[in-house]
Design a protein around this motif. Structure first.
Motif, PDB file in Angstrom:
ATOM      1  N   GLY A  83       0.816  -1.208   0.000  1.00 45.19           N
ATOM      2  CA  GLY A  83       0.000   0.000   0.000  1.00 45.19           C
ATOM      3  C   GLY A  83       0.848   1.254   0.000  1.00 45.19           C
ATOM      4  N   TYR A  84       1.951   1.205   0.771  1.00 41.09           N
ATOM      5  CA  TYR A  84       2.888   2.329   0.808  1.00 41.09           C
ATOM      6  C   TYR A  84       3.378   2.638  -0.601  1.00 41.09           C
ATOM      7  N   PHE A  85       3.817   1.601  -1.323  1.00 39.19           N
ATOM      8  CA  PHE A  85       4.392   1.837  -2.642  1.00 39.19           C
ATOM      9  C   PHE A  85       3.355   2.383  -3.618  1.00 39.19           C
ATOM     10  N   GLN A  86       2.161   1.790  -3.647  1.00 42.24           N
ATOM     11  CA  GLN A  86       1.163   2.234  -4.615  1.00 42.24           C
ATOM     12  C   GLN A  86       0.754   3.688  -4.375  1.00 42.24           C
ATOM     13  N   VAL A  87       0.577   4.065  -3.106  1.00 44.07           N
ATOM     14  CA  VAL A  87       0.229   5.455  -2.808  1.00 44.07           C
ATOM     15  C   VAL A  87       1.370   6.383  -3.191  1.00 44.07           C
ATOM     16  N   GLY A 421       2.314   1.042 -12.100  1.00 45.52           N
ATOM     17  CA  GLY A 421       2.787   0.978 -10.721  1.00 45.52           C
ATOM     18  C   GLY A 421       2.907  -0.452 -10.220  1.00 45.52           C
ATOM     19  N   TYR A 422       1.934  -1.288 -10.570  1.00 43.41           N
ATOM     20  CA  TYR A 422       2.002  -2.689 -10.154  1.00 43.41           C
ATOM     21  C   TYR A 422       3.145  -3.424 -10.848  1.00 43.41           C
ATOM     22  N   ILE A 423       3.432  -3.051 -12.090  1.00 46.92           N
ATOM     23  CA  ILE A 423       4.573  -3.664 -12.787  1.00 46.92           C
ATOM     24  C   ILE A 423       5.873  -3.335 -12.063  1.00 46.92           C
ATOM     25  N   ILE A 428      10.269  -4.779  -7.321  1.00 49.04           N
ATOM     26  CA  ILE A 428      10.912  -4.427  -6.054  1.00 49.04           C
ATOM     27  C   ILE A 428      10.238  -5.067  -4.840  1.00 49.04           C
ATOM     28  N   ALA A 429       9.124  -5.805  -5.055  1.00 52.03           N
ATOM     29  CA  ALA A 429       8.409  -6.425  -3.943  1.00 52.03           C
ATOM     30  C   ALA A 429       9.291  -7.336  -3.084  1.00 52.03           C
ATOM     31  N   ARG A 431      12.103  -6.811  -1.998  1.00 54.00           N
ATOM     32  CA  ARG A 431      12.757  -5.962  -1.006  1.00 54.00           C
ATOM     33  C   ARG A 431      11.874  -5.783   0.230  1.00 54.00           C
ATOM     34  N   PHE A 432      10.545  -5.783   0.015  1.00 53.93           N
ATOM     35  CA  PHE A 432       9.640  -5.595   1.142  1.00 53.93           C
ATOM     36  C   PHE A 432       9.803  -6.731   2.145  1.00 53.93           C
ATOM     37  N   ARG A 433       9.949  -7.957   1.611  1.00 57.73           N
ATOM     38  CA  ARG A 433      10.122  -9.113   2.483  1.00 57.73           C
ATOM     39  C   ARG A 433      11.434  -9.005   3.259  1.00 57.73           C
ATOM     40  N   GLU A 434      12.478  -8.522   2.553  1.00 57.91           N
ATOM     41  CA  GLU A 434      13.774  -8.359   3.221  1.00 57.91           C
ATOM     42  C   GLU A 434      13.680  -7.314   4.331  1.00 57.91           C
ATOM     43  N   MET A 435      12.919  -6.222   4.059  1.00 57.84           N
ATOM     44  CA  MET A 435      12.746  -5.171   5.072  1.00 57.84           C
ATOM     45  C   MET A 435      12.028  -5.725   6.304  1.00 57.84           C
ATOM     46  N   ARG A 436      10.962  -6.522   6.065  1.00 54.95           N
ATOM     47  CA  ARG A 436      10.230  -7.091   7.189  1.00 54.95           C
ATOM     48  C   ARG A 436      11.101  -8.047   7.985  1.00 54.95           C
ATOM     49  N   ALA A 437      11.938  -8.838   7.261  1.00 52.80           N
ATOM     50  CA  ALA A 437      12.802  -9.796   7.935  1.00 52.80           C
ATOM     51  C   ALA A 437      13.831  -9.089   8.819  1.00 52.80           C
ATOM     52  N   SER A 438      14.403  -7.991   8.302  1.00 53.70           N
ATOM     53  CA  SER A 438      15.405  -7.261   9.081  1.00 53.70           C
ATOM     54  C   SER A 438      14.771  -6.570  10.283  1.00 53.70           C
ATOM     55  N   THR A 439      13.485  -6.157  10.124  1.00 49.93           N
ATOM     56  CA  THR A 439      12.772  -5.507  11.230  1.00 49.93           C
ATOM     57  C   THR A 439      12.428  -6.516  12.316  1.00 49.93           C
ATOM     58  N   ASP A 440      12.033  -7.739  11.898  1.00 48.49           N
ATOM     59  CA  ASP A 440      11.619  -8.768  12.850  1.00 48.49           C
ATOM     60  C   ASP A 440      12.792  -9.463  13.512  1.00 48.49           C
ATOM     61  N   ARG A 441      14.000  -9.366  12.898  1.00 54.02           N
ATOM     62  CA  ARG A 441      15.153 -10.063  13.432  1.00 54.02           C
ATOM     63  C   ARG A 441      15.518  -9.491  14.812  1.00 54.02           C
TER      64      ARG A 441
END
Length: 443
Positions: A83-87, A421-423, A428-429, A431-441
């Motif tokens: 949602g962040y990216f699309q907005v 935008g979805y393309i 880059i999607a 990267r979102f998983r990597e960001m969440r993983a680094s935040t949860d670590r």
């Protein structure tokens, strides 16, 4: 913590909000609204109510979420990084579209001094593209000069528009206004919806007050008040100026004008005064475009720095100017200018405004809908939840109506932008998983 004595008061913040909105957005509106007739002024009633609701919703969202990112950060509360990216992407593209519209406004006023610039559709288009690249290249030197120029040139719009709002009534003719009221025989409902996109265009940027929450004495009180008072103040000036000008300049002349405020001052005083106002307006539009070009590239750089956008947009020179991003967006804006080429500048301006409104309003709806999640997370009192919820629903319903009023061509263009935008998001999607993983670590 900053010294409270050095922070802004609610009056100062209100003034900043009003000045931010009263840039070049108003400068071509009288001519475009005159093409419908003075009945289009009824659109201001709907837009003023809707804009106040939107401004209040963003003010509340800014209290519950003070992270960087503005609308995109609000959307993330409910819709995550996607949602962040699309907005962000839609809002980012809307800035690019708005820049092309501002360039066409500037050209309309410059054409009064250099008629060849708008002599044919092809030359007009080339002139708009030249202005876009001129202001892009001028930003290669970094933000310092850009900011100084913009803070001065904006008064080229504010002073003439403010003066005509107050003193223009001396020259107002009820007969001229009556003759201009409804030349196309529209119904009341059609008249109220005829210029929704144009009037909302003048309010874009109303959400900026929440970005200054950390700089005011009492954010929970002052930010909502400044949003409301600033938007109401701008609405008053907009309504007064576009109404009085319909009673000064005959409708046919106003509709055909590429510099409506200059024409009005020529009628009020002398052609020489009109030319001075035209020059001031042209200066303001170019200065505004200069500032928004840098804002556009800086927005992309900030997103690239947080890995939310391709890395090339984050590369800056020694003076802090993200030149690669500026060049890319210069090409994108040139394509937009070519794709909206029209026999006259007013029609090109209207097409661009409609598209800019669509790509702005969709992020508005997404961000405002996230307010409910923010309030639940903040465990606000039921009375506050109900009040904010009602205002947010009014704001979103108005935004949906604005989408409808923009017309099918603009909505289709907005959908194409969203699809692109979805393309981009697909690449880059991960990267979102990597960001969440680094935040949860764990630390």
């Amino acid at each position: 913590m900053a010294d409270p004595k050095k922070k802004m008061s609610v009056t100062q913040l209100t003034f900043i909000v009003t000045v931010n909105m009263m840039g070049s957005g108003i400068i071509m509106l009288p001519a475009n609204m005159a093409q419908v007739g003075a009945i289009s002024l009824l659109s201001w009633i709907v837009t003023a109510i809707g804009s106040l609701a939107i401004a209040y919703g963003f003010a509340q969202a800014g209290i519950f979420n003070q992270r960087t990112g503005g609308l995109a950060a609000y959307a993330e509360e409910a819709y995550g990084k996607d949602g962040y990216f699309q907005v962000f992407f839609l809002y980012f593209i809307s800035l690019a579209i708005a820049n092309v519209a501002v360039a066409s406004s500037a050209l309309g006023y410059l054409a009064a001094f250099f008629p060849v610039l708008s002599s044919t559709p092809a030359i007009s288009c080339v002139s708009v593209i030249a202005l876009l690249w001129l202001t892009t290249v001028a930003n290669f030197g970094g933000p310092s000069l850009t900011g100084k120029i913009g803070s001065i040139t904006v008064w080229g719009v504010i002073l003439p528009v403010g003066f005509i709002s107050v003193a223009g009534w001396i020259w107002f003719s009820g007969q001229t206004f009556t003759a201009a009221w409804n030349p196309k025989g529209l119904s009341l409902f059609e008249g109220m919806g005829s210029s929704i996109s144009l009037t909302l265009w003048a309010f874009l940027g109303m959400e900026s007050a929440s970005q200054n929450a950390s700089a005011v004495e009492n954010p929970k009180r002052d930010v909502p008040l400044a949003c409301m008072f600033g938007t109401a103040g701008a609405a008053l000036v907009y309504i007064l100026s576009t109404t009085v000008i319909q009673g000064i300049v005959p409708n046919a002349e106003l509709a055909a004008s590429t510099g409506p405020f200059g024409l009005a001052y020529a009628k009020m005083f002398t052609p020489a005064i009109g030319s001075i106002v035209m020059a001031l307006a042209a200066m303001a539009c170019v200065g505004s475009l200069l500032g928004w070009q840098f804002t556009l590239s800086q927005t992309a750089k900030d997103a690239a720095d947080t890995r939310m956008f391709p890395a090339i947009f984050g590369k800056a020179n020694s003076m802090g100017a993200p030149i690669a991003g500026m060049v890319i967006m210069g090409v994108v804006q040139s394509v937009m200018a070519l794709s909206t080429i029209s026999p006259d500048l007013s029609k090109q301006f209207a097409a661009l405004v409609n598209l800019a409104v669509v790509t702005n309003v969709v992020p508005y709806i997404i961000s405002l809908s996230a307010l409910f999640v923010m309030m639940r997370n903040a465990k606000v009192e039921p009375a506050v939840y109900r009040r904010n919820g009602i205002v947010a629903v009014v704001a979103m319903l108005y935004s949906v109506y604005a989408l409808y009023a923009a017309g099918k061509d603009a909505v289709m263009g907005g959908m194409l932008v969203m699809a692109i935008g979805y393309i981009v998001c697909g690449f880059i999607a991960p990267r979102f998983r990597e960001m969440r993983a680094s935040t949860d670590r764990p630390a």
